[in-house]
Scaffold this motif. Structure first.
Motif, PDB file in Angstrom:
ATOM      1  N   GLU A 141       0.917  -1.230   0.228  1.00  0.00           N
ATOM      2  CA  GLU A 141       0.179   0.119   0.023  1.00  0.00           C
ATOM      3  C   GLU A 141       0.999   1.145  -0.013  1.00  0.00           C
ATOM      4  O   GLU A 141       0.569   2.286  -0.742  1.00  0.00           O
ATOM      5  N   ALA A 142       1.893   1.176   0.667  1.00  0.00           N
ATOM      6  CA  ALA A 142       2.844   2.399   0.892  1.00  0.00           C
ATOM      7  C   ALA A 142       3.630   2.631  -0.465  1.00  0.00           C
ATOM      8  O   ALA A 142       3.670   3.567  -0.937  1.00  0.00           O
ATOM      9  N   VAL A 143       3.856   1.524  -1.205  1.00  0.00           N
ATOM     10  CA  VAL A 143       4.552   1.464  -2.410  1.00  0.00           C
ATOM     11  C   VAL A 143       3.563   2.185  -3.357  1.00  0.00           C
ATOM     12  O   VAL A 143       3.881   3.054  -4.309  1.00  0.00           O
ATOM     13  N   ALA A 144       2.411   1.542  -3.331  1.00  0.00           N
ATOM     14  CA  ALA A 144       1.152   2.142  -4.325  1.00  0.00           C
ATOM     15  C   ALA A 144       0.759   3.502  -4.077  1.00  0.00           C
ATOM     16  O   ALA A 144       0.957   4.556  -5.178  1.00  0.00           O
ATOM     17  N   ARG A 145       0.948   4.362  -2.781  1.00  0.00           N
ATOM     18  CA  ARG A 145       0.844   5.648  -2.610  1.00  0.00           C
ATOM     19  C   ARG A 145       1.917   6.428  -3.165  1.00  0.00           C
ATOM     20  O   ARG A 145       1.646   7.695  -3.577  1.00  0.00           O
ATOM     21  N   GLU A 168       1.608   9.248  -5.782  1.00  0.00           N
ATOM     22  CA  GLU A 168       1.823  10.771  -5.103  1.00  0.00           C
ATOM     23  C   GLU A 168       3.014  11.187  -5.296  1.00  0.00           C
ATOM     24  O   GLU A 168       3.379  12.535  -5.891  1.00  0.00           O
ATOM     25  N   VAL A 169       4.181  10.518  -5.233  1.00  0.00           N
ATOM     26  CA  VAL A 169       5.645  11.191  -5.071  1.00  0.00           C
ATOM     27  C   VAL A 169       6.083  10.997  -6.697  1.00  0.00           C
ATOM     28  O   VAL A 169       6.692  11.872  -6.958  1.00  0.00           O
ATOM     29  N   TRP A 170       5.988   9.975  -7.217  1.00  0.00           N
ATOM     30  CA  TRP A 170       6.589   9.874  -8.329  1.00  0.00           C
ATOM     31  C   TRP A 170       6.223  10.826  -9.641  1.00  0.00           C
ATOM     32  O   TRP A 170       6.908  11.273 -10.165  1.00  0.00           O
ATOM     33  N   PRO A 171       4.921  11.150  -9.472  1.00  0.00           N
ATOM     34  CA  PRO A 171       4.411  12.243 -10.632  1.00  0.00           C
ATOM     35  C   PRO A 171       5.325  13.573 -10.398  1.00  0.00           C
ATOM     36  O   PRO A 171       5.659  14.112 -11.403  1.00  0.00           O
ATOM     37  N   CYS A 172       5.503  13.785  -9.190  1.00  0.00           N
ATOM     38  CA  CYS A 172       6.176  15.261  -8.834  1.00  0.00           C
ATOM     39  C   CYS A 172       7.735  14.971  -9.214  1.00  0.00           C
ATOM     40  O   CYS A 172       8.182  15.744  -9.659  1.00  0.00           O
ATOM     41  N   ALA A 173       8.314  13.781  -8.940  1.00  0.00           N
ATOM     42  CA  ALA A 173       9.753  13.503  -9.393  1.00  0.00           C
ATOM     43  C   ALA A 173       9.885  13.627 -11.005  1.00  0.00           C
ATOM     44  O   ALA A 173      10.590  14.208 -11.472  1.00  0.00           O
ATOM     45  N   GLU A 174       8.917  13.135 -11.691  1.00  0.00           N
ATOM     46  CA  GLU A 174       8.741  12.883 -12.977  1.00  0.00           C
ATOM     47  C   GLU A 174       8.626  14.410 -13.719  1.00  0.00           C
ATOM     48  O   GLU A 174       9.273  14.686 -14.597  1.00  0.00           O
ATOM     49  N   ASP A 175       7.878  15.299 -13.040  1.00  0.00           N
ATOM     50  CA  ASP A 175       7.442  16.419 -13.360  1.00  0.00           C
ATOM     51  C   ASP A 175       8.678  17.338 -13.459  1.00  0.00           C
ATOM     52  O   ASP A 175       8.907  18.209 -14.319  1.00  0.00           O
TER      53      ASP A 175
END
Length: 143
Positions: free
Chosen positions: A125-129, A133-140
């Motif tokens: 669940e923490a990985v999915a969250r 939430e975090v990965w799109p910010c890092a990608e942008d």
């Protein structure tokens, strides 16, 4: 022994080396031994090195490995070759190379084991969250 037969026929070292696929220096060394002691001097002296750990010592090493890596001061239960090397040094006061440790273990029936890819403590669940939430910010931010 083939070289000894050819030494008796007084053949050249270079020809013997070429036919036996060895260096000329090796043939010269063999010829010197043959001159000093005859064919018996060319007999094998046995393996270049004998196992440093006896059967009894290897059994003791296996008992130490069964206790686990954490019992010997490492943070987790994974045994690496360098950890086993350190245990051998501490317990038996013998110096092995990393490759020597690998050969010792393989010779005695041990094999390389790779841990499972996923940790038991993994929180899906923490990985999915994080992915949501975090990965799109890092990608942008990269763009």
């Amino acid at each position: 022994m083939k070289a000894a037969e050819r030494f008796a026929r007084r053949e050249a070292s270079s020809a013997i080396a070429r036919d036996l696929r060895v260096s000329v220096r090796s043939v010269q060394r063999w010829r010197r031994l043959w001159d000093e002691g005859g064919p018996r001097a060319l007999r094998s002296q046995g393996p270049a090195s004998l196992p440093k750990l006896s059967e009894k010592q290897f059994a003791q090493l296996e008992a130490e490995l069964a206790k686990g890596a954490a019992a010997h001061g490492w943070e987790d239960q994974r045994w690496t070759l360098s950890c086993v090397k350190t245990v051998i040094g501490r317990r038996f006061h013998l110096a092995y190379t990393i490759q020597g440790v690998r050969k010792l273990l393989v010779r005695n029936g041990w094999s390389c084991q790779v841990p499972a890819r996923r940790a038991m403590e993994r929180d899906d669940e923490a990985v999915a969250r994080w992915v949501k939430e975090v990965w799109p910010c890092a990608e942008d931010s990269r763009r």
